[in-house]
Design a protein around this motif. Sequence first.
Motif, PDB file in Angstrom:
ATOM      1  N   HIS A 103       0.831  -1.197   0.000  1.00  0.00           N
ATOM      2  CA  HIS A 103       0.000   0.000   0.000  1.00  0.00           C
ATOM      3  C   HIS A 103       0.871   1.255   0.000  1.00  0.00           C
ATOM      4  CE1 HIS A 103      -2.834   2.806   2.383  1.00  0.00           C
ATOM      5  NE2 HIS A 103      -3.072   2.943   1.096  1.00  0.00           N
ATOM      6  N   ASN A 104       1.841   1.311   0.909  1.00  0.00           N
ATOM      7  CA  ASN A 104       2.731   2.477   0.990  1.00  0.00           C
ATOM      8  C   ASN A 104       3.515   2.678  -0.307  1.00  0.00           C
ATOM      9  OD1 ASN A 104       1.938   3.118   3.566  1.00  0.00           O
ATOM     10  ND2 ASN A 104       3.636   2.058   4.547  1.00  0.00           N
TER      11      ASN A 104
ATOM     12  N   PRO B 229      -5.956   4.877  -5.565  1.00  0.00           N
ATOM     13  CA  PRO B 229      -5.526   4.052  -4.430  1.00  0.00           C
ATOM     14  C   PRO B 229      -6.223   4.557  -3.164  1.00  0.00           C
ATOM     15  CG  PRO B 229      -3.631   5.118  -5.496  1.00  0.00           C
ATOM     16  CD  PRO B 229      -4.870   5.641  -6.136  1.00  0.00           C
ATOM     17  N   GLU B 230      -6.987   3.705  -2.555  1.00  0.00           N
ATOM     18  CA  GLU B 230      -7.730   4.051  -1.337  1.00  0.00           C
ATOM     19  C   GLU B 230      -7.039   3.442  -0.120  1.00  0.00           C
ATOM     20  OE1 GLU B 230     -10.221   6.089  -1.260  1.00  0.00           O
ATOM     21  OE2 GLU B 230     -10.811   6.213  -3.352  1.00  0.00           O
TER      22      GLU B 230
ATOM     23  N   PRO C 117      -8.308  -5.436  -3.227  1.00  0.00           N
ATOM     24  CA  PRO C 117      -7.790  -5.196  -1.872  1.00  0.00           C
ATOM     25  C   PRO C 117      -6.261  -5.381  -1.856  1.00  0.00           C
ATOM     26  CG  PRO C 117      -9.587  -6.800  -1.862  1.00  0.00           C
ATOM     27  CD  PRO C 117      -9.198  -6.580  -3.284  1.00  0.00           C
ATOM     28  N   TYR C 118      -5.576  -4.595  -1.044  1.00  0.00           N
ATOM     29  CA  TYR C 118      -4.117  -4.653  -1.000  1.00  0.00           C
ATOM     30  C   TYR C 118      -3.591  -6.025  -0.602  1.00  0.00           C
ATOM     31  CZ  TYR C 118      -4.154   0.362  -1.608  1.00  0.00           C
ATOM     32  OH  TYR C 118      -4.347   1.603  -2.120  1.00  0.00           O
ATOM     33  N   HIS C 119      -4.331  -6.782   0.211  1.00  0.00           N
ATOM     34  CA  HIS C 119      -3.829  -8.088   0.632  1.00  0.00           C
ATOM     35  C   HIS C 119      -3.718  -9.078  -0.535  1.00  0.00           C
ATOM     36  CE1 HIS C 119      -8.194  -8.994   0.960  1.00  0.00           C
ATOM     37  NE2 HIS C 119      -7.810 -10.206   0.619  1.00  0.00           N
ATOM     38  N   ARG C 120      -4.311  -8.753  -1.689  1.00  0.00           N
ATOM     39  CA  ARG C 120      -4.205  -9.640  -2.856  1.00  0.00           C
ATOM     40  C   ARG C 120      -2.991  -9.327  -3.733  1.00  0.00           C
ATOM     41  NH1 ARG C 120     -10.001  -9.446  -5.382  1.00  0.00           N
ATOM     42  NH2 ARG C 120      -8.845 -10.283  -7.139  1.00  0.00           N
TER      43      ARG C 120
ATOM     44  N   ASP D  45      -7.923   0.813   1.777  1.00  0.00           N
ATOM     45  CA  ASP D  45      -7.916  -0.649   1.845  1.00  0.00           C
ATOM     46  C   ASP D  45      -7.824  -1.338   0.493  1.00  0.00           C
ATOM     47  OD1 ASP D  45      -8.188  -0.716   4.682  1.00  0.00           O
ATOM     48  OD2 ASP D  45     -10.312  -0.252   4.458  1.00  0.00           O
ATOM     49  N   TRP D  46      -7.908  -0.582  -0.592  1.00  0.00           N
ATOM     50  CA  TRP D  46      -7.899  -1.165  -1.927  1.00  0.00           C
ATOM     51  C   TRP D  46      -7.461  -0.133  -2.948  1.00  0.00           C
ATOM     52  CZ3 TRP D  46     -12.465   0.365   0.399  1.00  0.00           C
ATOM     53  CH2 TRP D  46     -13.166   1.356  -0.256  1.00  0.00           C
ATOM     54  N   PHE D  47      -7.258  -0.606  -4.179  1.00  0.00           N
ATOM     55  CA  PHE D  47      -7.067   0.306  -5.309  1.00  0.00           C
ATOM     56  C   PHE D  47      -8.011  -0.133  -6.409  1.00  0.00           C
ATOM     57  CE2 PHE D  47      -4.111  -3.116  -6.091  1.00  0.00           C
ATOM     58  CZ  PHE D  47      -4.081  -3.286  -7.461  1.00  0.00           C
ATOM     59  N   GLU D  48      -8.314   0.775  -7.309  1.00  0.00           N
ATOM     60  CA  GLU D  48      -9.221   0.477  -8.415  1.00  0.00           C
ATOM     61  C   GLU D  48      -8.423   0.317  -9.695  1.00  0.00           C
ATOM     62  OE1 GLU D  48     -12.137   3.582  -8.656  1.00  0.00           O
ATOM     63  OE2 GLU D  48     -12.957   3.103  -6.686  1.00  0.00           O
ATOM     64  N   VAL D  49      -8.873  -0.640 -10.524  1.00  0.00           N
ATOM     65  CA  VAL D  49      -8.255  -0.881 -11.824  1.00  0.00           C
ATOM     66  C   VAL D  49      -9.336  -0.737 -12.884  1.00  0.00           C
ATOM     67  CG1 VAL D  49      -7.060  -2.561 -13.281  1.00  0.00           C
ATOM     68  CG2 VAL D  49      -6.626  -2.517 -10.829  1.00  0.00           C
ATOM     69  N   GLU D  50      -9.035   0.019 -13.916  1.00  0.00           N
ATOM     70  CA  GLU D  50      -9.942   0.162 -15.047  1.00  0.00           C
ATOM     71  C   GLU D  50      -9.722  -1.024 -15.975  1.00  0.00           C
ATOM     72  OE1 GLU D  50     -10.334   3.145 -18.805  1.00  0.00           O
ATOM     73  OE2 GLU D  50      -9.721   4.018 -16.890  1.00  0.00           O
ATOM     74  N   THR D  51     -10.792  -1.792 -16.244  1.00  0.00           N
ATOM     75  CA  THR D  51     -10.717  -2.945 -17.142  1.00  0.00           C
ATOM     76  C   THR D  51     -11.718  -2.761 -18.280  1.00  0.00           C
ATOM     77  OG1 THR D  51     -12.439  -4.308 -16.097  1.00  0.00           O
ATOM     78  CG2 THR D  51     -10.222  -4.399 -15.113  1.00  0.00           C
TER      79      THR D  51
END
Length: 82
Positions: free
Chosen positions: A5-6, A46-47, A63-66, A49-55
């Motif tokens: 995340h950082n 980038p939020e 989610p960052y843990h993935r 707990d997660w980031f968004e990807v345009e597909t």
Amino acid sequence: MRTSHNLLLRIWHDPEFDMKKAAVYYTDRGAPGDISVAEGEFIRKPERDWFEVETEKGIKIIPYHRIRKISYAGIPLWEHDG
């Protein structure tokens, strides 16, 4: 220890980096090898707990843990060690 995340936030905000040169590899069940890659130019917001990807199917929330690996200009900067 730097977290995924950082590191993603640093690449996103630091003017010394170009987000288009980044790639984020993440667990994606059903994808070949259960891994997909988000190229930097398609990463949005980038939020906390997660980031968004345009597909091609729309926005996907990851989610960052993935995250399994982050590379920049083809050089790995971070890898999940589990």
